[in-house]
Design a protein around this motif. Structure first.
Motif, short mmCIF file in Angstrom:
data_model
loop_
_atom_site.label_atom_id
_atom_site.label_comp_id
_atom_site.label_asym_id
_atom_site.label_seq_id
_atom_site.Cartn_x
_atom_site.Cartn_y
_atom_site.Cartn_z
N ASP A 275 0.81 -1.21 0.00
CA ASP A 275 0.00 0.00 0.00
C ASP A 275 0.86 1.27 0.00
O ASP A 275 0.57 2.22 -0.73
CB ASP A 275 -0.94 0.00 1.21
N VAL A 276 1.90 1.29 0.83
CA VAL A 276 2.75 2.48 0.92
C VAL A 276 3.51 2.70 -0.39
O VAL A 276 3.53 3.82 -0.93
CB VAL A 276 3.73 2.36 2.10
N LEU A 277 4.12 1.65 -0.90
CA LEU A 277 4.89 1.79 -2.13
C LEU A 277 3.98 2.11 -3.32
O LEU A 277 4.36 2.87 -4.21
CB LEU A 277 5.68 0.51 -2.40
N GLY A 278 2.79 1.52 -3.32
CA GLY A 278 1.85 1.82 -4.39
C GLY A 278 1.43 3.28 -4.39
O GLY A 278 1.32 3.92 -5.45
N PHE A 279 1.19 3.84 -3.20
CA PHE A 279 0.81 5.24 -3.08
C PHE A 279 1.95 6.15 -3.54
O PHE A 279 1.75 7.11 -4.29
CB PHE A 279 0.44 5.54 -1.62
N ILE A 280 3.16 5.86 -3.08
CA ILE A 280 4.31 6.68 -3.47
C ILE A 280 4.51 6.63 -4.98
O ILE A 280 4.75 7.66 -5.63
CB ILE A 280 5.58 6.21 -2.72
N LYS A 281 4.41 5.44 -5.56
CA LYS A 281 4.59 5.30 -7.01
C LYS A 281 3.51 6.09 -7.76
O LYS A 281 3.81 6.81 -8.72
CB LYS A 281 4.52 3.83 -7.40
N LYS A 282 2.27 5.96 -7.33
CA LYS A 282 1.17 6.66 -8.00
C LYS A 282 1.37 8.17 -7.96
O LYS A 282 1.21 8.85 -8.97
CB LYS A 282 -0.15 6.30 -7.33
N GLU A 283 1.70 8.70 -6.79
CA GLU A 283 1.85 10.15 -6.67
C GLU A 283 3.11 10.65 -7.36
O GLU A 283 3.13 11.77 -7.88
CB GLU A 283 1.85 10.55 -5.19
N SER A 284 4.17 9.83 -7.38
CA SER A 284 5.41 10.25 -8.03
C SER A 284 5.24 10.34 -9.54
O SER A 284 5.93 11.12 -10.21
CB SER A 284 6.53 9.26 -7.70
N GLU A 285 4.32 9.54 -10.08
CA GLU A 285 4.13 9.53 -11.52
C GLU A 285 3.22 10.65 -12.01
O GLU A 285 3.12 10.87 -13.22
CB GLU A 285 3.53 8.17 -11.94
N LYS A 286 2.58 11.36 -11.09
CA LYS A 286 1.69 12.45 -11.50
C LYS A 286 2.50 13.62 -12.05
O LYS A 286 3.56 13.97 -11.53
CB LYS A 286 0.84 12.92 -10.33
N VAL A 287 1.98 14.22 -13.08
CA VAL A 287 2.61 15.40 -13.66
C VAL A 287 2.11 16.64 -12.93
O VAL A 287 0.89 16.83 -12.78
CB VAL A 287 2.29 15.53 -15.16
N PRO A 288 3.00 17.51 -12.43
CA PRO A 288 2.55 18.72 -11.75
C PRO A 288 1.65 19.56 -12.63
O PRO A 288 1.89 19.71 -13.82
CB PRO A 288 3.86 19.46 -11.42
N ASN A 289 0.60 20.15 -12.00
CA ASN A 289 -0.28 21.01 -12.77
C ASN A 289 0.17 22.46 -12.69
O ASN A 289 1.21 22.75 -12.11
CB ASN A 289 -1.74 20.87 -12.31
N SER A 290 -0.58 23.37 -13.24
CA SER A 290 -0.17 24.77 -13.31
C SER A 290 -0.09 25.43 -11.95
O SER A 290 0.55 26.47 -11.79
CB SER A 290 -1.14 25.54 -14.19
N SER A 291 -0.71 24.82 -10.92
CA SER A 291 -0.65 25.40 -9.58
C SER A 291 0.63 25.05 -8.87
O SER A 291 0.89 25.52 -7.77
CB SER A 291 -1.85 24.93 -8.74
#
Length: 293
Positions: A275-291
Motif C-alpha cells: 500500500d505504501v509503495l503503491g501510493f508513493i509510485k502513483k503520486e510520483s508519476e503524476k505530472v505537476p499542474n499549473s498550480s
C-alpha cells in the motif's frame, strides 16, 4: 489512544539490530544533526538517520516519524523500516523529535518541519529527489505528519514552502484532538502535558480543521482492531474530507490491532509495503499542474 510498552520497544530494537546486518546493498548514514537552534530557541538538538541504496539517483523519499503517545520512542528502533524501504528504492529518513513531558506538540511539529526542510536541502546527496518527499508516521508520529501535510503555516514560520508531496498516515492518532480531549477529558488527561489544557491549542493541532484547502495527497492505513478513539477520529476525518470534496486514499486492515499496524513492516511481504509503495509510485508519476502541485 496509543500506548507503547517498554518490552515491545526492547523487542523491536533487538530484532532490528540482529537483522540489520543481513541486508546488502544499503548505505546507512546515522546520527546526522538536522535542527537549527540559537540562544532564543527552546528547540533541542536532534538527529536523523538516512537509508539509501548504494546505487541511487532521483529516487522518491520517505520521512518517518515514530509513535509513542508523544512521549516515547527513538529512531534506532525503526532501522528495519529504513533498510527495507531503501531496498525498495525509497530513500528513507527516520528522525527523532522532542518528547513530552519536557516538550509540547508545537515543539515536536517545529522539529519535524525542520527534518522535512533538511531533507529537501540535503537528500540529493543520498540519491533522493528533493521534489518527491513523502512524510509518514505511526500513531502519534502520524499525527505530526498530518499536521505538516495539512497546514503550511509551520513551514511559513521558517520562511520556507511546504516540501511535502504526500503523506502516509499509519493508524494515526490525534486527527481530531479537540474532539477527543473535549469529549473524553478523563481519558485524555495523560495527553495534557503534550497538548496543554488550552482548547485553542487542541484546535490548532487537530489536522481535521485544515482540510478546506487541502491539496497534498493523503493515504490512511487503519487497523480494524485499533483503539476506538483512533477509529472514531479517522471516521470524522474522512467525513470532513468528503464534505470538503477532498479525496483521501484509504486502506483497511482486517483483524489488525494498533501496534501490529507498524510491526507488520518487519515482514517484507506485508500488505503495508504494497500500500505504501503503491501510493508513493502513483503520486510520483503524476505530472505537476499549473498550480505547482
Amino acid at each position: 489512544m496509543t500506548q507503547f510498552f517498554p518490552r515491545f520497544l526492547i523487542f523491536l530494537l533487538v530484532f532490528a539490530t540482529i537483522n540489520s546486518c543481513a541486508f546488502k546493498g544499503i548505505h546507512r548514514d546515522k546520527n546526522l544533526i538536522f535542527t537549527q537552534t540559537d540562544n532564543t530557541d527552546s528547540i533541542p538538538s536532534k538527529e536523523l538517520n538516512v537509508f539509501y541504496p548504494k546505487k541511487s539517483e532521483n529516487l522518491p523519499v520517505m520521512i518517518f516519524l515514530y509513535g509513542g503517545s508523544w512521549k516515547s520512542g527513538k529512531k534506532e528502533i525503526y532501522n528495519f523500516l529504513g533498510s527495507r524501504m531503501a531496498r525498495r528504492d525509497v530513500v528513507t529518513v527516520i528522525a527523532d523529535y522532542p518528547l513530552s513531558p519536557d516538550y509540547q506538540v508545537d515543539d515536536m511539529v517545529k522539529v519535524a518541519a525542520q527534518a522535512a526542510l533538511w531533507t529537501k536541502n540535503n537528500i540529493s546527496k543520498y540519491g533522493g529527489d528533493p521534489d518527491e518527499i513523502f512524510i509518514s508516521g505511526h500513531s502519534a508520529g502520524a499525527h505530526l505528519a498530518a499536521v505538516l501535510a495539512t497546514n503550511n503555516k509551520h513551514f511559513e514560520a521558517l520562511g520556507e514552502e511546504n516540501p511535502i508531496k504526500g503523506a502516509v498516515l499509519i493508524d494515526p492518532a490525534g486527527l481530531d484532538m479537540h474532539w477527543y480531549l473535549s469529549d473524553f477529558p478523563e481519558e485524555g488527561k495523560k495527553y495534557m502535558k503534550a497538548f496543554s489544557e488550552d482548547p485553542d491549542f487542541w484546535e490548532a493541532y487537530s489536522p481535521i480543521n485544515y482540510l478546506e484547502r487541502q491539496s497534498i495527497p493523503l493515504l490512511i492505513l487503519e487497523g480494524e482492531r485499533t483503539y476506538p478513539s483512533i477509529s472514531t477520529s479517522i471516521d470524522r476525518f474522512l467525513e470532513e474530507a468528503e464534505e470538503q470534496e477532498f479525496e483521501i486514499s484509504y486502506e483497511f486492515y482486517p483483524h489488525k490491532k494498533h501496534i501490529p499496524m507498524i510491526t507488520q513492516f518487519l515482514y517484507t511481504g506485508s500488505k503495508g509495503y504494497d500500500d505504501v509503495l503503491g501510493f508513493i509510485k502513483k503520486e510520483s508519476e503524476k505530472v505537476p499542474n499549473s498550480s505547482g502541485f
